[in-house]
Scaffold this active site. Structure first.
Site, PDB file in Angstrom:
ATOM      1  N   CYS A  36       0.823  -1.215   0.000  1.00  0.00           N
ATOM      2  CA  CYS A  36       0.000   0.000   0.000  1.00  0.00           C
ATOM      3  C   CYS A  36       0.856   1.264   0.000  1.00  0.00           C
ATOM      4  CB  CYS A  36      -0.908   0.020   1.217  1.00  0.00           C
ATOM      5  SG  CYS A  36      -2.242  -1.188   1.157  1.00  0.00           S
ATOM      6  N   GLU A  95       0.482   3.902   1.795  1.00  0.00           N
ATOM      7  CA  GLU A  95       0.771   4.365   3.152  1.00  0.00           C
ATOM      8  C   GLU A  95       2.051   3.711   3.676  1.00  0.00           C
ATOM      9  OE1 GLU A  95      -2.171   3.265   1.988  1.00  0.00           O
ATOM     10  OE2 GLU A  95      -3.839   3.942   3.241  1.00  0.00           O
ATOM     11  N   CYS A 113      -3.407  -1.414   6.761  1.00  0.00           N
ATOM     12  CA  CYS A 113      -2.757  -0.120   6.982  1.00  0.00           C
ATOM     13  C   CYS A 113      -3.197   0.497   8.302  1.00  0.00           C
ATOM     14  CB  CYS A 113      -3.036   0.833   5.825  1.00  0.00           C
ATOM     15  SG  CYS A 113      -2.016   0.468   4.382  1.00  0.00           S
TER      16      CYS A 113
HETATM   17 ZN    ZN Z   1      -3.485  -0.433   2.921  1.00  0.00          ZN
END
Ligand code: ZN
Length: 145
Positions: free
Chosen positions: A60, A62, A105
């Site tokens: 991801c 993030e 996340c």
């Molecule tokens: Zn994520």
């Protein structure tokens, strides 16, 4: 639940940084999400997601932003974080928009700063909420309470 905080200049700046990152690096099916975080020391780091042919290897945006922050500064905390999604070319009338962090996340953000604030979609606008509010009953090993 408390009314979510409205966005200020610093949050808009973070959304702009995430937007700029994905605008610059967008690649259909490979990079579609941008993220930006501000550390406790006030520095902004951006990331884009890394999609992968082997889906479970995807990372991801993030996590990429956090990785860049950790490499540069070590444990600097996360004051605020945001992710934005770039629509694919076929999606008409869609614009780059704030998206909520995925469940994994949320765990990651909490682990690196339990006081982090997250910018999330709120109807047609956005709101700032504490990570703890997005992650009730966070995962913990039995022995750690
Ligand atoms: Zn994520």
């Amino acid at each position: 639940m408390k009314r979510p905080a409205k966005l200020g200049k610093s949050e808009r700046e973070l959304i702009a940084a995430a937007t700029a990152a994905i605008k610059q690096r967008y690649r259909d099916d490979w990079q579609e999400v941008g993220a930006a975080l501000r550390t406790r020391s006030g520095k902004i780091f951006t990331g884009v997601n890394l999609d992968a042919y082997l889906g479970r290897m995807a990372v991801c945006a993030e996590a990429v932003a956090l990785g860049r922050a950790v490499v540069d500064l070590g444990d600097a905390g996360i004051e605020t974080i945001v992710a934005v999604r770039h629509p694919p070319p076929g999606e008409k009338d869609q614009t780059i928009a704030v998206v909520s962090p995925c469940g994994a996340c949320r765990e990651l953000i909490f682990d690196y700063d339990p006081q982090a604030r997250v910018i999330v979609p709120n109807g047609k606008a956005q709101a700032v909420v504490p990570i703890a509010e997005l992650l009730p009953n966070k995962y913990s090993r039995g022995s750690e309470g």
